[in-house]
Scaffold this active site. Structure first.
Site: not given
Ligand code: FMN
Ligand code: FAD
Ligand code: FES
Lengths: 287, 307
Positions: B25, B134, B169
């Site tokens: 997400s 949150c 999550k």
């Molecule tokens: C720019 C950005 C925006 C994100 N927005 C959300 C979000 O709106 N809701 C959520 O549950 N996680 C959000 N995340 C977390 C990601 O879904 C994920 O859990 C986290 O980035 C770890 O995975 P990765 O290392 O593959 O990026 C966001 C991450 C990034 C980098």
């Protein structure tokens, strides 16, 4: 033992997936005992992970050369080394691999043909103005390009711009090339002469703020190209937003630079309370 | 040579996925943004940007900064709000042949409940992912997902309001993630996804200012993968419901680490920014791995950890 900063002399595949590497190491042989080992790492900077955004300077096509290869289309960027990512870019050699996503974002709106058009470029902000100039000339507009920089070193590709059919006016803060002073001074003069002109600008924020103030005061239409920190470039991460017109703490209004921009109508943006004073105080210096 | 292609299909919380790879997400917009670069139907599922009851403008800029093998973000959960999502984004999902998972969050229990009820009436949304990282603004800003009782409360409430599969999550910013994992399982979660970003900070030494305007941000990318694998492993051990592994996945081998410790599926986040086609390469790589290992089904890999 010694910590060598050295070079690879040879690195050859001697059998499938088996390499033999020879490394320059003065004084090593005398110190080495049988059965000892070394710790190695390539002396590269840690590669940066995210892509970096760069404006398209121009495109072209290589004719079939003596090498008999078919014509090859290319695109060019002009970039300034400012940090790790651009440093690594600067160290690439012919044949090294690179990944390119694009073209992305919303470009300039050319506006009605046959008009006076004034382009203002500060430093590396000249980049997106080349193809714009070409397109405006092609639609039959009269194009004046005001090139500003701190010193002569910031004034790039003048002949190339001239060959494309735009008139160039150079100014530098230190007077080392062209007129001495801020590019905004030249802009004021041109706008006094051509009050109906449309303006297009790209450059550092203080310059853009000053240009916006000048154009707003004269009710001249202005488009600006902005920079922002970007992760995705396609509107997915929302990292690249800028404040839109009407933005406030209680009613925030953010626009995506990569998707709604990088080119915006100046009137769509929030220039902050500094706008009015900017033209006078900072003169839009390309700091 | 066996010419039958190995099966990548998995089942998570009653969802049948053609493969275990989906976006994380907030890194994939609403899906549509990446459609020019990859066929969304080839993904196991699509996961939306986090949604809330009201539109959210997000944080001031700069919002992102690259760090060693990772990035910090403080986007501030900018999103169009649930109503604009349903009216403007959902119609696009009608033509898709892959499940859509809507991620959402709230600042109060009531907000969580309201969004959950609205999502019930959207057939294009197959399942929901509940972001509990949150702060609860009504209870001194304690983050729902950092306290077992608060996590349990919000999951119980959403479970009652929702008639779709519920994935919860988890945030890694806790002392013991297994305590939260058990609490949300008991409260009725159908699956758990972990991890969200790890709170971090980076400083511009020249200006002495934090690199992002919010001061702190969430760390993501390869830098967090070992932490994410460890936490996924712990959660898999602690609960019976399926777990979706997230954190720093950039290639098939990274994804396999999570599957081997027992994740039924994985989400790919930051890697989408580096390569918009990363997920396709991961899916292809998983298939190649199965072929190379002489396996016919990805489920033979899931939970195959040897200790
Ligand atoms: C720019 C950005 C925006 C994100 N927005 C959300 C979000 O709106 N809701 C959520 O549950 N996680 C959000 N995340 C977390 C990601 O879904 C994920 O859990 C986290 O980035 C770890 O995975 P990765 O290392 O593959 O990026 C966001 C991450 C990034 C980098
Ligand atoms: C639409 C657009 C077009 C651009 N066109 C050009 C161009 O034609 N020529 C050119 O030289 N530069 C251009 N830039 C700026 C260029 O992207 C940055 O100079 C570059 O990203 C710096 O990377 P770095 O790793 O060397 O610097 P660092 O300062 O080490 O970078 C750290 C992080 O900050 C980001 N960052 C730093 N400065 C900028 C900046 N000014 N804009 C956006 N992100 C930044 C980097 O992408 C990186 O994520 C453009 C930026 C944008 C948004
Ligand atoms: S750079 Fe990701 S939304 Fe603009």
């Amino acid at each position: 033992m010694k910590n060598y900063a050295t070079i690879v002399l040879a690195n050859q595949e001697i059998s499938p997936s088996i390499f033999r590497m020879r490394i320059l190491a003065p004084g090593f042989a005398a110190a080495a005992q049988p059965g000892q080992f070394v710790m190695l790492r390539p002396a590269l900077a840690l590669p940066t992970m995210l892509r970096r955004p760069f404006g398209v300077f121009r495109t072209g096509c290589l004719p079939p050369e003596c090498d008999g290869l078919p014509p090859r289309e290319y695109m060019e960027i002009l970039y300034k080394v400012v940090g790790q990512g651009t440093k690594i870019l600067s160290e690439l050699h012919q044949g090294d691999r690179i990944e390119l996503l694009g073209p992305l974002g919303r470009g300039f709106d050319l506006g009605p043909p046959g008009q006076e058009k004034i382009l203002v470029g500060g430093g590396i902000g000249l980049v997106p103005l080349f193809m714009l100039g070409e397109a405006l000339v092609a639609q039959g507009s009269r194009v004046r390009l005001l090139m500003g920089g701190r010193t002569r070193d910031d004034i790039l590709a003048v002949t190339e711009f001239e060959r494309s059919g735009v008139e160039t006016y150079v100014s530098t803060d230190d007077g080392s090339l062209g007129e001495a002073g801020f590019v905004t001074k030249v802009l004021e003069r041109k706008l006094s002469k051509y009050p109906q002109a449309e303006v297009f600008a790209c450059g550092p924020t203080p310059m853009l703020t000053a240009v916006a103030a000048i154009c707003a005061a004269r009710q001249v239409n202005l488009q600006v190209s902005l920079e922002a920190h970007m992760a995705c470039g396609v509107g997915a991460c929302l990292g690249c937003v800028v404040k839109g017109a009407g933005h406030s703490e209680s009613t925030p209004r953010y626009l995506c630079t990569c998707k709604a921009g990088p080119v915006f109508q100046a009137s769509d943006l929030d220039w902050g309370k500094a706008t009015a004073e900017a033209a006078i105080n900072c003169g839009g210096g390309c700091k | 040579m066996n010419s039958i292609r190995p099966s990548l299909a998995v089942e998570v919380a009653g969802l049948k996925l053609k493969n275990p790879v989906m976006p994380a997400s907030g890194t994939f917009g609403y899906g549509e943004e990446y459609a020019p670069y990859l066929d969304l139907n080839r993904l196991g599922a699509i996961v939306t940007k986090g949604l809330s009851r009201n539109p959210k403008a997000g944080n001031p800029t700069p919002r992102i900064a690259e760090t060693t093998s990772g990035m910090l973000n403080a986007i501030g959960l900018q999103n169009v709000g649930i109503d604009a999502f349903i009216a403007g984004k959902v119609p696009y999902y009608r033509g898709l042949q892959t499940p859509v998972i809507a991620n959402f969050f709230g600042n109060t229990l009531e907000e969580y409940g309201e969004v959950a009820r609205k999502l019930n009436d959207v057939p294009e949304v197959t399942a929901v992912e509940l972001n509990i990282s949150c702060p609860n603004v009504k209870q001194g800003g304690i983050v729902f997902g950092t306290e077992a009782s608060a996590a349990s409360q919000v999951v119980t409430l959403v479970r009652q309001a929702l008639n779709k599969p519920l994935i919860v999550k988890l945030t890694p910013n806790v002392t013991d993630i297994t305590v939260i994992a058990r609490a949300v399982e008991e409260a009725g979660a159908d699956a758990i996804s972990c991890i969200n970003t790890i709170t971090g900070m980076a400083i511009d030494v020249r200006t002495r200012k934090p690199k992002i305007a919010n001061r702190t941000g969430g760390l993501s990318g390869p830098a967090i993968r070992p932490v994410a694998v460890r936490m996924t492993h712990q959660v898999v051990q602690a609960v019976k419901i399926p777990v979706i592994g997230i954190g720093g996945i950039t290639c098939a081998e990274d994804a396999l680490e999570f599957l081997i410790v027992g994740a039924k599926a994985v989400q790919v986040g930051t890697a989408n920014f580096i390569d918009p086609q990363a997920m396709l390469a991961i899916i292809a790589g998983l298939e190649q791995f199965l072929v190379a290992e002489g396996l016919s089904d990805i489920n033979q890999v899931i939970g195959s950890l040897k200790i």
